[in-house]
Write a protein that holds these residues in place. Structure first.
Motif, PDB file in Angstrom:
ATOM      1  N   ASN A 158      31.611  -0.849  -6.457  1.00 22.52           N
ATOM      2  CA  ASN A 158      32.692  -1.758  -6.077  1.00 22.52           C
ATOM      3  C   ASN A 158      33.847  -1.517  -7.037  1.00 22.52           C
ATOM      4  O   ASN A 158      33.630  -1.254  -8.228  1.00 22.52           O
ATOM      5  N   TYR A 159      35.073  -1.599  -6.539  1.00 25.44           N
ATOM      6  CA  TYR A 159      36.209  -1.353  -7.415  1.00 25.44           C
ATOM      7  C   TYR A 159      37.405  -2.184  -6.986  1.00 25.44           C
ATOM      8  O   TYR A 159      37.520  -2.600  -5.843  1.00 25.44           O
ATOM      9  N   GLN A 160      38.292  -2.409  -7.969  1.00 25.63           N
ATOM     10  CA  GLN A 160      39.482  -3.218  -7.731  1.00 25.63           C
ATOM     11  C   GLN A 160      40.640  -2.640  -8.539  1.00 25.63           C
ATOM     12  O   GLN A 160      40.575  -2.579  -9.777  1.00 25.63           O
ATOM     13  N   PRO A 161      41.719  -2.168  -7.888  1.00 26.78           N
ATOM     14  CA  PRO A 161      42.888  -1.711  -8.656  1.00 26.78           C
ATOM     15  C   PRO A 161      43.558  -2.906  -9.319  1.00 26.78           C
ATOM     16  O   PRO A 161      43.638  -3.993  -8.726  1.00 26.78           O
ATOM     17  N   PHE A 162      44.035  -2.725 -10.551  1.00 25.38           N
ATOM     18  CA  PHE A 162      44.668  -3.858 -11.225  1.00 25.38           C
ATOM     19  C   PHE A 162      45.955  -3.479 -11.949  1.00 25.38           C
ATOM     20  O   PHE A 162      46.699  -4.362 -12.366  1.00 25.38           O
ATOM     21  N   LEU A 163      46.249  -2.168 -12.063  1.00 18.89           N
ATOM     22  CA  LEU A 163      47.446  -1.758 -12.805  1.00 18.89           C
ATOM     23  C   LEU A 163      47.818  -0.335 -12.401  1.00 18.89           C
ATOM     24  O   LEU A 163      46.942   0.503 -12.210  1.00 18.89           O
ATOM     25  N   GLU A 164      49.110  -0.074 -12.257  1.00 17.67           N
ATOM     26  CA  GLU A 164      49.548   1.287 -11.951  1.00 17.67           C
ATOM     27  C   GLU A 164      49.368   2.183 -13.168  1.00 17.67           C
ATOM     28  O   GLU A 164      49.481   1.742 -14.314  1.00 17.67           O
ATOM     29  N   ASN A 165      49.109   3.466 -12.902  1.00 20.35           N
ATOM     30  CA  ASN A 165      48.872   4.429 -13.982  1.00 20.35           C
ATOM     31  C   ASN A 165      49.610   5.737 -13.667  1.00 20.35           C
ATOM     32  O   ASN A 165      49.005   6.752 -13.329  1.00 20.35           O
ATOM     33  N   PRO A 166      50.953   5.719 -13.740  1.00 19.43           N
ATOM     34  CA  PRO A 166      51.718   6.911 -13.386  1.00 19.43           C
ATOM     35  C   PRO A 166      51.572   8.034 -14.420  1.00 19.43           C
ATOM     36  O   PRO A 166      51.623   7.790 -15.622  1.00 19.43           O
ATOM     37  N   LEU A 167      51.407   9.266 -13.932  1.00 20.49           N
ATOM     38  CA  LEU A 167      51.363  10.441 -14.795  1.00 20.49           C
ATOM     39  C   LEU A 167      52.742  11.081 -14.818  1.00 20.49           C
ATOM     40  O   LEU A 167      53.338  11.334 -13.765  1.00 20.49           O
ATOM     41  N   ARG A 266      49.072   6.896  -9.653  1.00 14.27           N
ATOM     42  CA  ARG A 266      47.650   6.559  -9.693  1.00 14.27           C
ATOM     43  C   ARG A 266      47.517   5.091 -10.087  1.00 14.27           C
ATOM     44  O   ARG A 266      48.494   4.422 -10.408  1.00 14.27           O
ATOM     45  N   ASN A 267      46.293   4.611 -10.071  1.00 15.01           N
ATOM     46  CA  ASN A 267      46.016   3.228 -10.465  1.00 15.01           C
ATOM     47  C   ASN A 267      44.889   3.190 -11.475  1.00 15.01           C
ATOM     48  O   ASN A 267      44.082   4.120 -11.568  1.00 15.01           O
ATOM     49  N   TRP A 268      44.872   2.095 -12.219  1.00 15.78           N
ATOM     50  CA  TRP A 268      43.706   1.779 -13.025  1.00 15.78           C
ATOM     51  C   TRP A 268      42.804   0.883 -12.185  1.00 15.78           C
ATOM     52  O   TRP A 268      43.285  -0.005 -11.480  1.00 15.78           O
ATOM     53  N   TYR A 269      41.500   1.127 -12.285  1.00 14.16           N
ATOM     54  CA  TYR A 269      40.530   0.377 -11.503  1.00 14.16           C
ATOM     55  C   TYR A 269      39.498  -0.284 -12.405  1.00 14.16           C
ATOM     56  O   TYR A 269      39.081   0.294 -13.420  1.00 14.16           O
ATOM     57  N   MET A 270      39.087  -1.475 -12.019  1.00 12.72           N
ATOM     58  CA  MET A 270      37.869  -2.067 -12.560  1.00 12.72           C
ATOM     59  C   MET A 270      36.741  -1.685 -11.612  1.00 12.72           C
ATOM     60  O   MET A 270      36.838  -1.925 -10.402  1.00 12.72           O
ATOM     61  N   VAL A 271      35.687  -1.090 -12.156  1.00 11.81           N
ATOM     62  CA  VAL A 271      34.608  -0.559 -11.335  1.00 11.81           C
ATOM     63  C   VAL A 271      33.274  -1.110 -11.841  1.00 11.81           C
ATOM     64  O   VAL A 271      33.075  -1.267 -13.049  1.00 11.81           O
ATOM     65  N   TYR A 272      32.383  -1.407 -10.907  1.00 16.23           N
ATOM     66  CA  TYR A 272      31.003  -1.732 -11.273  1.00 16.23           C
ATOM     67  C   TYR A 272      30.088  -1.296 -10.144  1.00 16.23           C
ATOM     68  O   TYR A 272      30.521  -1.126  -8.994  1.00 16.23           O
ATOM     69  N   LEU A 273      28.832  -1.077 -10.474  1.00 18.04           N
ATOM     70  CA  LEU A 273      27.876  -0.557  -9.506  1.00 18.04           C
ATOM     71  C   LEU A 273      27.663  -1.542  -8.353  1.00 18.04           C
ATOM     72  O   LEU A 273      27.541  -2.747  -8.573  1.00 18.04           O
ATOM     73  N   ALA A 292      46.258 -10.921 -16.203  1.00 21.32           N
ATOM     74  CA  ALA A 292      46.894 -10.417 -17.424  1.00 21.32           C
ATOM     75  C   ALA A 292      47.596  -9.090 -17.185  1.00 21.32           C
ATOM     76  O   ALA A 292      48.637  -8.804 -17.786  1.00 21.32           O
ATOM     77  N   ALA A 293      47.045  -8.258 -16.302  1.00 16.09           N
ATOM     78  CA  ALA A 293      47.641  -6.949 -16.023  1.00 16.09           C
ATOM     79  C   ALA A 293      49.021  -7.092 -15.377  1.00 16.09           C
ATOM     80  O   ALA A 293      49.908  -6.258 -15.602  1.00 16.09           O
ATOM     81  N   LYS A 294      49.210  -8.135 -14.569  1.00 13.42           N
ATOM     82  CA  LYS A 294      50.515  -8.356 -13.943  1.00 13.42           C
ATOM     83  C   LYS A 294      51.593  -8.576 -15.003  1.00 13.42           C
ATOM     84  O   LYS A 294      52.678  -7.990 -14.937  1.00 13.42           O
ATOM     85  N   GLN A 295      51.290  -9.412 -15.986  1.00 11.99           N
ATOM     86  CA  GLN A 295      52.248  -9.669 -17.053  1.00 11.99           C
ATOM     87  C   GLN A 295      52.463  -8.432 -17.905  1.00 11.99           C
ATOM     88  O   GLN A 295      53.596  -8.118 -18.295  1.00 11.99           O
ATOM     89  N   PHE A 296      51.385  -7.706 -18.177  1.00 11.96           N
ATOM     90  CA  PHE A 296      51.487  -6.496 -18.986  1.00 11.96           C
ATOM     91  C   PHE A 296      52.377  -5.471 -18.286  1.00 11.96           C
ATOM     92  O   PHE A 296      53.200  -4.810 -18.924  1.00 11.96           O
ATOM     93  N   ALA A 297      52.231  -5.317 -16.965  1.00 16.89           N
ATOM     94  CA  ALA A 297      53.021  -4.345 -16.202  1.00 16.89           C
ATOM     95  C   ALA A 297      54.503  -4.683 -16.283  1.00 16.89           C
ATOM     96  O   ALA A 297      55.348  -3.796 -16.459  1.00 16.89           O
TER      97      ALA A 297
END
Length: 314
Positions: A158-167, A266-273, A292-297
């Motif tokens: 299972n995964y959830q994007p929470f923050l953009e991760n541009p290269l 790209r995005n950062w994801y929270m992932v768990y089995l 918290a990621a929204k404020q950080f972004a």
């Protein structure tokens, strides 16, 4: 196993995890003879050998592997119970086991600090490794949550994007291309390149883009550390492609080149089995990180844009 004790199982689990009685003793603050004695008593209770020694290395037998998996389940269940009791008492206590990809170390600590202040009863076990290391830990179910930039395709998760991760393409601030706009991606083939090590998620994304456009770059260096790459760029050894989050801290000697096809989005994801029941603590952090990621972004996007524009215009 009627005579097996919880203490013996804890000793066995540590020895199995480390593959060493000595390291298990160090972790549990026991003597090595005590560890050996506890393993011997547990082996007698099971009725089958749990370890076998080949040369100087210690390996689990089939019975040992089964018991190791059972121990992990037992300790996870106990931890879940303890956290549930704490939650019923109106507290948030327990341990969060978090494994993050190397680049995430630039922002995850900033998001962990306020969380720890908000829930002082929660202990954090943070592991930082590359993409392959994350997959190994995930395959062994060693952590609660994983922070990564590429969701594994061969594991049920299972995964959830929470923050953009541009290269982005990073070069020395005085690079000849620093003042140019809309630089052709083909132009990068003329530059000495510094790449992340094989197995890095960043490298795979970059290589995929280059392959799509028929770009073959001259790899001068391969480094396994973003900090080492940034220092090499600042030293004039070449250019590279890194997450923009690596520039969250001051990087006055560097600039971001305006190259076609970049940034790679790209995005950062929270992932768990999949099938894993998140603990109360893990669920709490999961929900906290989304907000918290929204404020950080908002904070980092604004500061990065100002700093990058200033670097380009000077």
């Amino acid at each position: 196993m009627n005579q097996a004790t919880l203490h013996q199982l804890k000793v066995f689990e540590a020895a199995a995890r480390h593959g060493s009685f000595t390291r298990a003793a160090e972790e549990l603050f026991l003597t090595q003879p005590t560890v050996s004695m506890q393993i011997k008593q547990l082996t007698k209770s099971v009725g089958l050998p749990l370890f076998e020694q080949v040369g100087k290395r210690l390996y689990l037998t089939e019975a040992g592997r089964e018991l190791f998996a059972t121990c992990r389940q037992i300790f996870d269940t106990i931890a879940q119970f303890e956290m549930k009791v704490a939650d019923l008492k109106g507290l948030k206590q327990g341990q969060l086991r978090l494994a993050v990809i190397t680049t995430a170390k630039y922002f995850i600590p900033r998001l962990l600090g306020p969380f720890c202040q908000l829930y002082p009863g929660i202990d954090i076990a943070l592991q930082v490794t590359n993409h392959e290391g994350i997959l190994e830990r995930m395959g062994s179910n060693m952590d609660d949550l994983y922070i990564m930039s590429q969701v594994p395709e061969h594991l049920d998760v299972n995964y959830q994007p929470f923050l953009e991760n541009p290269l982005v393409v990073i070069a020395p601030a005085n690079h000849i291309l620093a003042q140019e706009k809309n630089i052709s991606i083909q132009r990068l083939a003329d530059e000495p390149f510094i790449m992340r090590e094989p197995g890095s998620g960043t490298r795979r994304s970059v290589q995929k883009l280059f392959d799509e456009h028929g770009v073959v770059v001259k790899v001068k260096l391969e480094l396994g550390s973003n900090e080492a790459i940034k220092q090499a760029i600042a030293g004039g050894l070449g250019i590279s492609i890194l997450s923009r989050h690596t520039l969250v801290t001051d990087a006055g000697d560097l600039t971001i080149l305006d190259v076609e096809q970049f940034p790679i989005q790209r995005n950062w994801y929270m992932v768990y089995l999949a099938g894993k029941q998140l603990s109360i603590v893990a669920r709490t952090y999961f929900e906290y990180l989304l907000e918290a990621a929204k404020q950080f972004a908002e904070q980092t996007t604004g500061s990065n844009c100002l700093r990058i524009e200033k670097t380009i215009n000077t």
